[in-house]
Write a protein that holds these residues in place. Structure first.
Motif, mmCIF file in Angstrom:
data_model
loop_
_atom_site.group_PDB
_atom_site.id
_atom_site.type_symbol
_atom_site.label_atom_id
_atom_site.label_comp_id
_atom_site.label_asym_id
_atom_site.label_seq_id
_atom_site.Cartn_x
_atom_site.Cartn_y
_atom_site.Cartn_z
ATOM 1 N N PHE A 42 2.004 2.019 -1.908
ATOM 2 C CA PHE A 42 1.964 2.414 -0.776
ATOM 3 C C PHE A 42 0.565 3.807 -0.393
ATOM 4 N N ALA A 43 1.452 4.316 -1.470
ATOM 5 C CA ALA A 43 1.064 6.633 -1.213
ATOM 6 C C ALA A 43 -0.044 6.425 -2.308
ATOM 7 N N ALA A 44 -0.467 5.956 -3.620
ATOM 8 C CA ALA A 44 -1.535 6.196 -4.554
ATOM 9 C C ALA A 44 -2.473 4.634 -3.458
ATOM 10 N N LEU A 45 -2.427 3.484 -3.204
ATOM 11 C CA LEU A 45 -3.304 3.085 -2.755
ATOM 12 C C LEU A 45 -4.354 4.383 -1.613
ATOM 13 N N MET A 46 -3.569 4.794 -0.782
ATOM 14 C CA MET A 46 -4.111 5.811 0.238
ATOM 15 C C MET A 46 -4.387 7.212 -0.244
ATOM 16 N N LEU A 47 -4.069 7.301 -1.430
ATOM 17 C CA LEU A 47 -4.673 8.460 -2.107
ATOM 18 C C LEU A 47 -5.995 7.920 -2.636
#
Length: 294
Positions: A42-47
């Motif tokens: 989720f963090a990679a997608l948002m970043l």
């Protein structure tokens, strides 16, 4: 200066919610690897979305950047994250965070040995205060007869995090931290995804548990990391480190308010000593006009 202070506090508070989301994840019957998979993916997608909109050029790293991100994201970060979240299963959520804050002592000693950085009198004062604070936290653990495995995992998370920060000091030389962070998170997510059985596990989550999974990535990683970098950009790393000491306070208070975990007086004293050990030796910085003003 004020904006940088606010950004530092927001980042630290977001990091402080990591053990809280860990406990909520266990309540959703998520496994450790599953939780960490959601956190990093989720963090990679948002970043990725944020970088595409703001700094798309940072998504084209060189081979050295990818190599450094691979070492940090495939080795240090996954192991440290696993130890930390695993500890939350058997000890109060605030305990791993309080033990983790022994890392300034470890990092200082490691840098003195590896990089031959001098240890000043203010550094010694910091080490003494942080060590005393952590000893009180351990004393609390013994008073409460906490699970030995959880305590050992908390200590392991602290040691590995110290090694990670020591390695990061070398890895960041000549690097833009944003692409390094993005690919580090992506590599860490890939490791945990393989160990969790693949990203399709998200399909079985209820709406509540899906919110917990998204919160792992949004609060504990994206908000924490982006506001950290914004703070460093505005006021520099020393100021950011001072103001970020609200993280253990956040973990303790959130554990009490959300998870209904008790706060013992000895834990409060230990927490105050840890924060004092980081802030007091650096108070002189607050009298110096920062190089970058908001």
């Amino acid at each position: 200066m004020l904006r940088g202070l606010v950004y530092s506090v927001i980042s630290a508070m977001a990091f402080g919610f990591l053990p809280i989301f860990g406990r909520l994840g266990y309540d959703c019957e998520m496994g450790v690897f599953e939780m960490l998979q959601y956190r990093f993916f989720f963090a990679a997608l948002m970043l990725l979305v944020w970088l595409l909109l703001t700094r798309p050029a940072t998504l084209k790293p060189g081979p050295r950047t990818l190599a450094k991100a691979a070492v940090l994201g495939l080795i240090f970060y996954p192991i440290q994250s696993w130890c930390f979240i695993s500890a939350v299963r058997t000890v109060p959520a605030a305990v791993p965070t309080l033990i983790l804050y022994f890392y300034p002592v470890m990092v200082t000693l490691l840098c003195a040995v590896i990089y031959r950085q001098p240890i000043t009198r203010s550094t010694v004062l910091s080490l003494v205060l942080v060590t005393l604070g952590c000893c009180l936290v351990f004393y609390e653990a013994f008073l409460m007869r906490l699970d030995a495995t959880g305590l050992l995992l908390s200590v392991a998370a602290m040691v590995i995090f110290s090694l990670y920060l020591t390695a990061v000091q070398y890895a960041l030389k000549g690097e833009n931290p944003l692409p390094l962070t993005f690919y580090l998170i992506l590599f860490a997510g890939s490791v945990h995804s393989v160990l969790a059985g693949g990203p399709t596990t998200i399909l079985r989550l209820s709406p509540h548990c899906l919110g917990v999974a998204a919160g792992f990535g949004l609060v504990c990683t994206i908000i924490a990391v982006i506001f950290l970098y914004k703070a460093v950009e505005l006021i520099g790393s020393p100021y950011t480190s001072i103001f970020s000491t609200v993280e253990p306070v956040t973990a303790v208070l959130a554990s009490w308010l959300i998870l209904d975990e008790p706060i013992l007086p000895v834990s409060v004293v230990g927490m105050v000593l840890v924060i004092a050990g980081i802030v007091l030796p650096n108070l002189h910085l607050l009298r110096i006009r920062p190089e970058v003003q908001s």
